[in-house]
Motif scaffolding. Structure first.
Motif, mmCIF file in Angstrom:
data_model
loop_
_atom_site.group_PDB
_atom_site.id
_atom_site.type_symbol
_atom_site.label_atom_id
_atom_site.label_comp_id
_atom_site.label_asym_id
_atom_site.label_seq_id
_atom_site.Cartn_x
_atom_site.Cartn_y
_atom_site.Cartn_z
ATOM 1 N N ASP A 1 -0.853 -1.836 0.855
ATOM 2 C CA ASP A 1 -2.112 -1.545 0.173
ATOM 3 C C ASP A 1 -2.273 -0.049 -0.095
ATOM 4 O OD1 ASP A 1 -2.984 -0.299 2.516
ATOM 5 O OD2 ASP A 1 -4.164 -2.020 3.184
ATOM 6 N N ARG B 1 2.099 -11.799 2.867
ATOM 7 C CA ARG B 1 1.133 -12.708 2.258
ATOM 8 C C ARG B 1 1.831 -13.939 1.695
ATOM 9 N NH1 ARG B 1 -3.573 -9.858 1.011
ATOM 10 N NH2 ARG B 1 -3.540 -7.863 2.102
ATOM 11 N N CYS C 1 -4.950 -15.838 -2.149
ATOM 12 C CA CYS C 1 -4.254 -15.353 -0.962
ATOM 13 C C CYS C 1 -4.622 -16.229 0.234
ATOM 14 C CB CYS C 1 -4.642 -13.898 -0.700
ATOM 15 S SG CYS C 1 -3.933 -13.214 0.813
ATOM 16 N N ARG D 1 -6.319 -14.192 3.214
ATOM 17 C CA ARG D 1 -7.734 -13.856 3.033
ATOM 18 C C ARG D 1 -8.586 -15.053 2.635
ATOM 19 N NH1 ARG D 1 -6.851 -9.631 5.981
ATOM 20 N NH2 ARG D 1 -5.978 -7.800 4.900
ATOM 21 N N ASP E 1 -9.073 -16.253 -0.276
ATOM 22 C CA ASP E 1 -9.875 -15.829 -1.421
ATOM 23 C C ASP E 1 -8.928 -15.314 -2.506
ATOM 24 O OD1 ASP E 1 -12.047 -15.315 -2.988
ATOM 25 O OD2 ASP E 1 -12.887 -13.727 -1.725
ATOM 26 N N ARG F 1 -7.264 -12.583 -4.802
ATOM 27 C CA ARG F 1 -6.921 -11.185 -4.633
ATOM 28 C C ARG F 1 -6.025 -10.743 -5.786
ATOM 29 N NH1 ARG F 1 -10.628 -11.027 -1.759
ATOM 30 N NH2 ARG F 1 -10.785 -10.192 0.353
ATOM 31 N N HIS F 2 -6.009 -9.419 -5.997
ATOM 32 C CA HIS F 2 -5.157 -8.822 -7.026
ATOM 33 C C HIS F 2 -4.158 -7.900 -6.344
ATOM 34 C CE1 HIS F 2 -8.852 -9.885 -9.288
ATOM 35 N NE2 HIS F 2 -7.975 -10.236 -10.200
ATOM 36 N N TRP G 1 -11.150 -18.249 -10.739
ATOM 37 C CA TRP G 1 -10.849 -16.807 -10.719
ATOM 38 C C TRP G 1 -11.433 -16.113 -11.935
ATOM 39 C CZ3 TRP G 1 -7.127 -14.899 -14.364
ATOM 40 C CH2 TRP G 1 -6.934 -13.511 -14.275
ATOM 41 N N HIS H 1 -14.272 -12.893 -11.984
ATOM 42 C CA HIS H 1 -13.658 -11.569 -12.031
ATOM 43 C C HIS H 1 -13.653 -11.017 -13.451
ATOM 44 C CE1 HIS H 1 -12.092 -13.038 -8.183
ATOM 45 N NE2 HIS H 1 -11.960 -11.777 -7.861
ATOM 46 N N THR I 1 -8.235 -3.833 -7.146
ATOM 47 C CA THR I 1 -7.526 -3.649 -5.874
ATOM 48 C C THR I 1 -8.193 -2.581 -5.024
ATOM 49 O OG1 THR I 1 -6.036 -2.152 -7.038
ATOM 50 C CG2 THR I 1 -5.301 -4.404 -6.703
ATOM 51 N N ASN J 1 -12.047 -4.047 -4.169
ATOM 52 C CA ASN J 1 -11.947 -5.283 -3.399
ATOM 53 C C ASN J 1 -10.541 -5.354 -2.826
ATOM 54 O OD1 ASN J 1 -12.438 -7.806 -2.347
ATOM 55 N ND2 ASN J 1 -12.047 -8.868 -4.250
ATOM 56 N N PRO K 1 -6.993 -5.943 -1.151
ATOM 57 C CA PRO K 1 -6.359 -7.111 -0.590
ATOM 58 C C PRO K 1 -6.170 -7.009 0.909
ATOM 59 C CG PRO K 1 -5.107 -6.353 -2.475
ATOM 60 C CD PRO K 1 -6.083 -5.288 -2.122
#
Length: 235
Positions: free
Chosen positions: A156, A164, A184, A187, A189, A191-192, A219, A223, A230, A233, A235
């Motif tokens: 990250d 992941r 993901c 998470r 949820d 993610r990007h 999604w 979004h 990223t 929010n 990852p």
């Protein structure tokens, strides 16, 4: 690739080749087995496509076979030319190669009265600020098409490295970066993932067949595709 599309590709390869192509060479380009190529060629020959040759020797297309010409208006040809040229700005080299192949196929079957894509008056800069990826981006596109889960080794923005499992849903191309959007499992949820922070990408045998359309709609409904997410929010 669907069988009909694969057989069309075989026809195109044989039409444009200047020497016989072995089943092994065709299989390597299509990423299938030689047995699949033998079956497809036998099917094409049964439908009177003039392919000559044999296993172990190579195949050629007899002269005179042609596909129906494509008909485009000048405006449509300009749209195709600009659109395919813009692929160079994505930084996705395998996609750029596919675009060049598509352009060659279109030029090959255009009637002589149509404008040639090789003599266009439209030019597109290929400049971009997208870093080179650590892996072939076609892995992402293939996994999305096949609804196949990916295992990512991702670092990250602050340098933390995580492993992941992701259901890949979409790829968003920006002028200075590429994002993989996915669900993901870590998470639980959406993610990007920035492509230049993916250190390893491994397709898994795990599938999420029949779920991608619904996940992609969820999604997209939640979004904004025109902003990086990223950072806001992470990852």
């Amino acid at each position: 690739m669907a069988r009909s599309g694969r057989m069309f590709e075989i026809i195109q390869m044989l039409r444009t080749s200047r020497s016989p192509l072995t089943a092994e060479a065709i299989a390597a380009r299509l990423e299938v087995t030689k047995r699949t190529v033998y079956r497809d060629i036998a099917t094409l020959q049964a439908t009177r496509v003039p392919i000559e040759g044999a296993a172990g020797i190579g195949y050629v297309m007899r002269r005179g076979f042609d596909l129906p010409p494509l008909m485009f208006t000048p405006e449509e040809m300009e749209a195709i030319t600009v659109g395919l040229s813009l692929i160079a700005r994505t930084g996705d080299h395998s996609l750029e190669e596919a675009g060049a192949t598509a352009m060659a196929k279109i030029s090959e079957v255009l009637p002589s009265s149509e404008p040639s894509t090789a003599q266009t008056h439209l030019f597109v800069s290929s400049w971009h600020a997208i870093p080179d990826p650590a892996f072939d981006l076609r892995l992402l596109r293939r996994a999305i098409r096949e609804e196949r889960k990916l295992e990512l080794r991702y670092r990250d923005g602050v340098g933390n490295l995580t492993q992941r499992i992701v259901c890949p849903l979409a790829i968003i191309y920006y002028i200075d970066g590429i994002l993989l959007a996915g669900f993901c499992e870590l998470r639980q949820d959406f993610r990007h993932f920035r492509h230049d922070r993916i250190e390893e990408c491994e397709p898994l045998d795990l599938r999420f067949q029949g779920q991608s359309a619904a996940l992609r709609k969820m999604w997209r409904d939640s979004h904004d595709l025109f902003h990086y997410e990223t950072e806001e929010n992470p990852p």
